[in-house]
Design a protein around this motif. Structure first.
Motif, PDB file in Angstrom:
ATOM      1  N   LEU A 217      31.943  40.127  41.660  1.00 41.63           N
ATOM      2  CA  LEU A 217      32.696  40.456  40.449  1.00 41.63           C
ATOM      3  C   LEU A 217      33.499  41.739  40.641  1.00 41.63           C
ATOM      4  O   LEU A 217      34.625  41.859  40.137  1.00 41.63           O
ATOM      5  N   LEU A 218      32.928  42.695  41.356  1.00 43.75           N
ATOM      6  CA  LEU A 218      33.666  43.926  41.647  1.00 43.75           C
ATOM      7  C   LEU A 218      34.880  43.633  42.519  1.00 43.75           C
ATOM      8  O   LEU A 218      35.970  44.176  42.300  1.00 43.75           O
ATOM      9  N   LEU A 219      34.694  42.749  43.504  1.00 47.27           N
ATOM     10  CA  LEU A 219      35.809  42.368  44.362  1.00 47.27           C
ATOM     11  C   LEU A 219      36.890  41.662  43.554  1.00 47.27           C
ATOM     12  O   LEU A 219      38.088  41.904  43.753  1.00 47.27           O
TER      13      LEU A 219
ATOM     14  N   LYS B  56      24.386  43.051  44.887  1.00 44.92           N
ATOM     15  CA  LYS B  56      24.742  43.974  43.810  1.00 44.92           C
ATOM     16  C   LYS B  56      25.176  45.331  44.355  1.00 44.92           C
ATOM     17  O   LYS B  56      24.815  45.722  45.466  1.00 44.92           O
ATOM     18  N   GLN B  57      25.955  46.016  43.539  1.00 46.95           N
ATOM     19  CA  GLN B  57      26.252  47.427  43.795  1.00 46.95           C
ATOM     20  C   GLN B  57      25.276  48.243  42.963  1.00 46.95           C
ATOM     21  O   GLN B  57      25.278  48.177  41.740  1.00 46.95           O
TER      22      GLN B  57
ATOM     23  N   ALA C 103      35.560  28.952  40.187  1.00 49.57           N
ATOM     24  CA  ALA C 103      37.021  28.883  40.253  1.00 49.57           C
ATOM     25  C   ALA C 103      37.658  30.097  39.583  1.00 49.57           C
ATOM     26  O   ALA C 103      38.631  30.668  40.090  1.00 49.57           O
ATOM     27  N   SER C 104      37.109  30.500  38.451  1.00 56.42           N
ATOM     28  CA  SER C 104      37.646  31.654  37.733  1.00 56.42           C
ATOM     29  C   SER C 104      37.506  32.930  38.558  1.00 56.42           C
ATOM     30  O   SER C 104      38.430  33.752  38.622  1.00 56.42           O
ATOM     31  N   THR C 105      36.365  33.091  39.205  1.00 57.26           N
ATOM     32  CA  THR C 105      36.130  34.291  40.008  1.00 57.26           C
ATOM     33  C   THR C 105      37.001  34.306  41.259  1.00 57.26           C
ATOM     34  O   THR C 105      37.641  35.318  41.579  1.00 57.26           O
ATOM     35  N   LEU C 106      37.054  33.176  41.963  1.00 57.05           N
ATOM     36  CA  LEU C 106      37.827  33.122  43.205  1.00 57.05           C
ATOM     37  C   LEU C 106      39.324  33.228  42.949  1.00 57.05           C
ATOM     38  O   LEU C 106      40.070  33.702  43.808  1.00 57.05           O
ATOM     39  N   ARG C 107      39.769  32.788  41.780  1.00 55.44           N
ATOM     40  CA  ARG C 107      41.182  32.965  41.422  1.00 55.44           C
ATOM     41  C   ARG C 107      41.551  34.445  41.469  1.00 55.44           C
ATOM     42  O   ARG C 107      42.573  34.834  42.047  1.00 55.44           O
ATOM     43  N   ASP C 108      40.707  35.279  40.884  1.00 55.35           N
ATOM     44  CA  ASP C 108      40.979  36.719  40.878  1.00 55.35           C
ATOM     45  C   ASP C 108      40.764  37.343  42.251  1.00 55.35           C
ATOM     46  O   ASP C 108      41.465  38.286  42.625  1.00 55.35           O
ATOM     47  N   VAL C 109      39.793  36.821  43.003  1.00 57.45           N
ATOM     48  CA  VAL C 109      39.558  37.334  44.355  1.00 57.45           C
ATOM     49  C   VAL C 109      40.800  37.126  45.221  1.00 57.45           C
ATOM     50  O   VAL C 109      41.199  38.014  45.982  1.00 57.45           O
TER      51      VAL C 109
END
Length: 258
Positions: A58-60, A44-45, A119-125
Motif C-alpha cells: 500500500l505504501l508503494l 509491513k513498515q 487490481a485497484s492496488t496494482l493500478r496505482d503501483v
C-alpha cells in the motif's frame, strides 16, 4: 527460499516462464499463489510511534519512499506473484476465472473480491513505477535522485529488478483490465485515476513519434549540455509528458486519465 529462486530465474531469462519447469509448475499451484499474496499483504513498515503498521504494498501504491531493506522484502515476491498469476490467467477460461465451475478446487487461486482489490492496488503501483522510472528533471530533484541512488548502491542489477517488476505488473493489470472490459467484475470507475493528467494544452504536439531525448527508465538522469539543449530546442519533453508517453505506450487504454 523458493520465491527468491523463482525471482532469480525470472531475471535470468525473459522466457523463463516457458523454459523453466519449476516456474511452470508453480504457475498451476493455486495454494502457492495464495501464499504469495498473503506474504505480500503481511509485509509491513514498522511504526516507531506506536501506531499500526502499514502494508508495504500500500505504501508503494501511494508513492511512499521505501528503504532498500523494505524494497528487498516486497519487490521480489510481488514480481514473482505478478509473473506467475498473469501467466496463469492466459490459460483460464471464463468459467474458471469467475469461479463458476468449481469454486473450491478450481484453478483460480483468488476470489473475485480479492482480484478487485488487487487490481485497484496494482493500478496505482504501475503509475508509481512510472514516476520512479522517469523522475522529475529539475536540477535540485535530479541531484537528490542521483545522490539517493548512489547512496543505496544502485547498479545495473537494481535497474533490471525494478524494470522487470514494472513489466510484470503492467502485464497483469493489462490482463485484468481486458477481462473486466469484456465481462465486468470490478466496480464502476476502478480504472479511473487522477494521479496523472493528460497535457491537453499541448495535445497536438505530444506524440509518440516525437519523444526527443527520452531517458532510459530507472536510471539517473544525466544533465544536458548547453549544446544539447540548443539542438533539442522545442522537441524536448517535460517530465510530465515523458510519463504520459510511457503510460500510453505501455498501458494503452488501461487507465482513464483525468
Amino acid at each position: 527460499d523458493l520465491c527468491i529462486i523463482a525471482h532469480h530465474l525470472l531475471l535470468s531469462d525473459r522466457l523463463a516462464l516457458h523454459k523453466c519447469r519449476l516456474l511452470c509448475t508453480l504457475v498451476f499451484k493455486p495454494c502457492y499463489l495464495q501464499q504469495l499474496l498473503v506474504h505480500i499483504k503481511s509485509e509491513k513498515q514498522f511504526s516507531l510511534f506506536g501506531s499500526s503498521d502499514t502494508s508495504l504494498i500500500l505504501l508503494l501504491a501511494k508513492g511512499v519512499h521505501l528503504t532498500p531493506s523494505e524494497s528487498q522484502r516486497i519487490v521480489p515476491v510481488l514480481d514473482v506473484f505478478c509473473s506467475l498469476f498473469s501467466h496463469l490467467l492466459v490459460t483460464l477460461d471464463d468459467s474458471e476465472f469467475y469461479n463458476e465451475s468449481d469454486p473450491v478446487n478450481g484453478a483460480m487461486p483468488l476470489k473475485l473480491s480479492e482480484v478487485v482489490e488487487l487490481a485497484s492496488t496494482l493500478r496505482d503501483v504501475c503509475l508509481v513505477l512510472v514516476e520512479l522510472a522517469y523522475p522529475d528533471t529539475r536540477p535540485s530533484t535530479s541531484f537528490n535522485f542521483i545522490k539517493a541512488r548512489t547512496s543505496t548502491g544502485s547498479s545495473e542489477e537494481d535497474t533490471r529488478i525494478w524494470m522487470h517488476l514494472f513489466k510484470s505488473t503492467v502485464n497483469l493489470v493489462s490482463q485484468l483490465h481486458t477481462r473486466d472490459t469484456r465481462r465486468p467484475f470490478c466496480q464502476s470507475g476502478l480504472w479511473v485515476t487522477g494521479r496523472i493528467a493528460l497535457p491537453l494544452e499541448r495535445n497536438g504536439q505530444v506524440s509518440l513519434r516525437r519523444q526527443g531525448r527520452l531517458q532510459r527508465p530507472f536510471r539517473a538522469i544525466r544533465p544536458l549540455t548547453r549544446n544539447e539543449i540548443e539542438e533539442e530546442g522545442n522537441s524536448m519533453l517535460s517530465t510530465r509528458e515523458v510519463r504520459t508517453l510511457a503510460i500510453l505506450s505501455r498501458n494503452p487504454s488501461r487507465f482513464l486519465l483525468h
